[in-house]
Design a protein around this motif. Structure first.
Motif, PDB file in Angstrom:
ATOM      1  N   ILE A 364       0.834  -1.204   0.000  1.00 55.09           N
ATOM      2  CA  ILE A 364       0.000   0.000   0.000  1.00 55.09           C
ATOM      3  C   ILE A 364       0.867   1.252   0.000  1.00 55.09           C
ATOM      4  O   ILE A 364       0.568   2.238  -0.696  1.00 55.09           O
ATOM      5  CB  ILE A 364      -0.961  -0.016   1.200  1.00 55.09           C
ATOM      6  CG1 ILE A 364      -1.973  -1.159   1.057  1.00 55.09           C
ATOM      7  CG2 ILE A 364      -1.685   1.319   1.331  1.00 55.09           C
ATOM      8  CD1 ILE A 364      -2.921  -1.288   2.218  1.00 55.09           C
ATOM      9  N   ASP A 365       1.947   1.221   0.781  1.00 56.64           N
ATOM     10  CA  ASP A 365       2.871   2.363   0.795  1.00 56.64           C
ATOM     11  C   ASP A 365       3.441   2.616  -0.598  1.00 56.64           C
ATOM     12  O   ASP A 365       3.523   3.765  -1.050  1.00 56.64           O
ATOM     13  CB  ASP A 365       4.020   2.096   1.776  1.00 56.64           C
ATOM     14  CG  ASP A 365       3.566   2.089   3.222  1.00 56.64           C
ATOM     15  OD1 ASP A 365       2.505   2.678   3.512  1.00 56.64           O
ATOM     16  OD2 ASP A 365       4.271   1.508   4.054  1.00 56.64           O
ATOM     17  N   LEU A 366       3.842   1.543  -1.268  1.00 55.68           N
ATOM     18  CA  LEU A 366       4.397   1.688  -2.605  1.00 55.68           C
ATOM     19  C   LEU A 366       3.366   2.291  -3.553  1.00 55.68           C
ATOM     20  O   LEU A 366       3.686   3.163  -4.372  1.00 55.68           O
ATOM     21  CB  LEU A 366       4.860   0.323  -3.123  1.00 55.68           C
ATOM     22  CG  LEU A 366       5.528   0.316  -4.504  1.00 55.68           C
ATOM     23  CD1 LEU A 366       6.768   1.184  -4.506  1.00 55.68           C
ATOM     24  CD2 LEU A 366       5.873  -1.124  -4.909  1.00 55.68           C
ATOM     25  N   GLY A 367       2.119   1.865  -3.435  1.00 56.55           N
ATOM     26  CA  GLY A 367       1.063   2.417  -4.279  1.00 56.55           C
ATOM     27  C   GLY A 367       0.822   3.890  -4.013  1.00 56.55           C
ATOM     28  O   GLY A 367       0.633   4.682  -4.950  1.00 56.55           O
ATOM     29  N   LEU A 368       0.842   4.296  -2.736  1.00 56.10           N
ATOM     30  CA  LEU A 368       0.632   5.707  -2.402  1.00 56.10           C
ATOM     31  C   LEU A 368       1.788   6.567  -2.911  1.00 56.10           C
ATOM     32  O   LEU A 368       1.575   7.671  -3.433  1.00 56.10           O
ATOM     33  CB  LEU A 368       0.471   5.865  -0.893  1.00 56.10           C
ATOM     34  CG  LEU A 368      -0.834   5.323  -0.300  1.00 56.10           C
ATOM     35  CD1 LEU A 368      -0.798   5.384   1.219  1.00 56.10           C
ATOM     36  CD2 LEU A 368      -2.026   6.121  -0.827  1.00 56.10           C
ATOM     37  N   ALA A 369       3.020   6.068  -2.755  1.00 53.06           N
ATOM     38  CA  ALA A 369       4.171   6.818  -3.255  1.00 53.06           C
ATOM     39  C   ALA A 369       4.100   6.950  -4.776  1.00 53.06           C
ATOM     40  O   ALA A 369       4.381   8.022  -5.336  1.00 53.06           O
ATOM     41  CB  ALA A 369       5.468   6.136  -2.835  1.00 53.06           C
ATOM     42  N   ALA A 370       3.705   5.865  -5.455  1.00 54.39           N
ATOM     43  CA  ALA A 370       3.572   5.910  -6.913  1.00 54.39           C
ATOM     44  C   ALA A 370       2.479   6.895  -7.322  1.00 54.39           C
ATOM     45  O   ALA A 370       2.620   7.626  -8.318  1.00 54.39           O
ATOM     46  CB  ALA A 370       3.265   4.512  -7.452  1.00 54.39           C
ATOM     47  N   ALA A 371       1.382   6.933  -6.562  1.00 55.52           N
ATOM     48  CA  ALA A 371       0.311   7.882  -6.864  1.00 55.52           C
ATOM     49  C   ALA A 371       0.805   9.317  -6.731  1.00 55.52           C
ATOM     50  O   ALA A 371       0.473  10.183  -7.556  1.00 55.52           O
ATOM     51  CB  ALA A 371      -0.879   7.631  -5.946  1.00 55.52           C
ATOM     52  N   GLY A 372       1.606   9.588  -5.687  1.00 55.68           N
ATOM     53  CA  GLY A 372       2.177  10.923  -5.541  1.00 55.68           C
ATOM     54  C   GLY A 372       3.090  11.285  -6.688  1.00 55.68           C
ATOM     55  O   GLY A 372       3.068  12.420  -7.184  1.00 55.68           O
ATOM     56  N   PHE A 373       3.864  10.317  -7.151  1.00 50.62           N
ATOM     57  CA  PHE A 373       4.747  10.545  -8.294  1.00 50.62           C
ATOM     58  C   PHE A 373       3.940  10.902  -9.547  1.00 50.62           C
ATOM     59  O   PHE A 373       4.282  11.829 -10.282  1.00 50.62           O
ATOM     60  CB  PHE A 373       5.599   9.299  -8.529  1.00 50.62           C
ATOM     61  CG  PHE A 373       6.462   9.366  -9.754  1.00 50.62           C
ATOM     62  CD1 PHE A 373       7.625  10.115  -9.762  1.00 50.62           C
ATOM     63  CD2 PHE A 373       6.109   8.672 -10.902  1.00 50.62           C
ATOM     64  CE1 PHE A 373       8.428  10.185 -10.892  1.00 50.62           C
ATOM     65  CE2 PHE A 373       6.903   8.722 -12.040  1.00 50.62           C
ATOM     66  CZ  PHE A 373       8.071   9.489 -12.031  1.00 50.62           C
ATOM     67  N   VAL A 374       2.861  10.182  -9.782  1.00 48.76           N
ATOM     68  CA  VAL A 374       2.016  10.453 -10.948  1.00 48.76           C
ATOM     69  C   VAL A 374       1.368  11.834 -10.835  1.00 48.76           C
ATOM     70  O   VAL A 374       1.291  12.584 -11.822  1.00 48.76           O
ATOM     71  CB  VAL A 374       0.944   9.353 -11.100  1.00 48.76           C
ATOM     72  CG1 VAL A 374      -0.070   9.731 -12.172  1.00 48.76           C
ATOM     73  CG2 VAL A 374       1.594   8.017 -11.436  1.00 48.76           C
TER      74      VAL A 374
END
Length: 402
Positions: A364-374
């Motif tokens: 979930i952390d990885l997904g949230l960080a990726a969302a911030g990057f996008v």
């Protein structure tokens, strides 16, 4: 140093850096990402190559690298008054919070607070990833520089800490001299380099070692607590490269070992420093304010701030006049191409460790960080909004106990 700056330009610099001082979470590497987005992409005060040159220079010098870059950006925009405005704007919010905490205000405890901090760490992952992505496209446009960046990244993993970082930059500089003498930017030096006058550079070059040697001697001769504490903070700031967490062992030696601060208070202040925006060196404001004997409180905090930040700024002012002139030579530009590529590798290594490893705990952390990057790269969302969203997501994870 160019034409004198108007009060309006200095005010513009102060307000720009005050916004970042209120919102730039995540440590020095993340701060460089915030600066790049604000001053290269949005305000266009300088281009990508000039920004990378500043980052490379500040990584070579002792002191807090991100604050030195901000100081140089203010100097470029509005002269010496702009440099001071940039430092004040970026440092004031965190320093005020740290001094307030020394008085017992704002101690963050409990699961909700840790959740917010965790969300801000995820924002730092996204910001650093954005910086690596953008700088790589500009500064590693060919296979030679891409290889330099990859090897510099590998060197960081093989030799952690300041020595690995300096070694990677030196490697990039030597490799650039050997293989990067030609390129698309061959005849495009920065038309408005960040510089300072030779007189200021000479004065700074004298003051840097003079205070390092003279302050402890004066403190011993006069038995003055203010001078002794200034000397301890100045020594910590003068002997650290890269800034950030590297300064903590030096600060511990400076204030805990003499008995000025207890280890529990030291660690509590360090924990709170992770929850505030701006430079980690503002931790010195807490230490100076929290000391039991005078000068402490507000005055002690100001002594801590002045002592720890001053050597890095003096080192930068001493280096800038010669740095700007060297960039006019073909060999120097080749060195900078290699060093800039190495900066990309160093940032990529930092993206993994410590930024990623300290923030990513599960998918979930990885997904949230990726969302911030996008959000940052694809939708050009303002960083302050990503900070708010990240803190909210971290709080939600804490409430749900994920």
């Amino acid at each position: 140093m160019g034409s004198p700056a108007s009060g309006g330009e200095a005010a513009e610099v102060f307000l720009a850096f005050l916004k970042l001082g209120l919102t730039a979470f995540g440590g020095p590497v993340a701060h460089l990402g915030y600066f790049r987005e604000e001053f290269v992409n949005r305000r266009r005060w300088l281009d990508e190559a000039a920004y990378a040159d500043l980052v490379a220079l500040c990584q070579f010098l002792p002191g807090p690298a991100s604050s030195q870059v901000g100081f140089a950006l203010g100097l470029r925009r509005a002269g010496l008054s702009g440099a001071l405005a940039a430092w004040l704007g970026f440092t004031l919010p965190s320093a005020a919070l740290m001094i307030a905490f020394a008085y017992g205000v704002g101690f963050m405890t409990g699961g909700w607070a840790q959740g917010v901090i965790h969300g801000l760490k995820l924002v730092a992952v996204a910001v650093v990833a954005q910086a690596v992505w953008g700088m790589a496209r500009t500064l590693t446009p060919d296979l030679r520089r891409l290889v330099i960046a990859a090897l510099a990244c590998a060197m960081i993993f093989l030799a952690a800490g300041a020595f690995g970082q300096i070694g990677a930059l030196l490697f990039g500089a030597v490799a650039g001299l050997a293989v990067c003498r030609t390129g698309q930017d061959e005849a495009r030096p920065d038309p408005h380099p960040v510089t300072a006058s030779r007189r200021i550079g000479v004065v700074a070059a004298i003051l840097f070692p003079g205070l390092l040697i003279g302050a402890p001697v004066l403190g011993h001769m006069t038995d003055n607590a203010a001078v002794a504490r200034f000397s301890a903070f100045y020594r910590s700031g003068a002997l650290v490269f890269g800034g950030g967490h590297v300064v903590l062992p030096l600060l511990k030696q400076a204030v805990v070992d003499p008995g000025w601060i207890g280890p529990d208070v030291f660690l509590a202040g360090y924990g709170f420093a992770q929850a505030v925006p701006g430079p980690l060196f503002s931790f010195a404001a807490f230490l100076g304010a929290a000391m039991p004997g005078a000068p402490n409180g507000m005055w002690g905090g100001l002594i801590g701030l002045a002592g720890i930040f001053l050597p890095g700024m003096l080192a930068l002012l001493a280096a800038l006049p010669f740095w700007s002139e060297l960039q006019n030579f073909r060999s120097a530009r080749a060195i900078m191409r290699g060093a800039n590529a190495a900066v990309v590798g160093i940032l990529a290594a930092a993206l993994y460790n410590p930024v990623g490893t300290s923030a990513i705990r599960h998918p979930i952390d990885l997904g949230l960080a990726a969302a911030g990057f996008v959000l940052l790269t694809r939708f050009r969302t303002p960083p302050v909004m990503v900070v708010i969203l990240g803190a909210t997501a971290g709080l939600a994870l804490a409430v749900l106990r994920i």
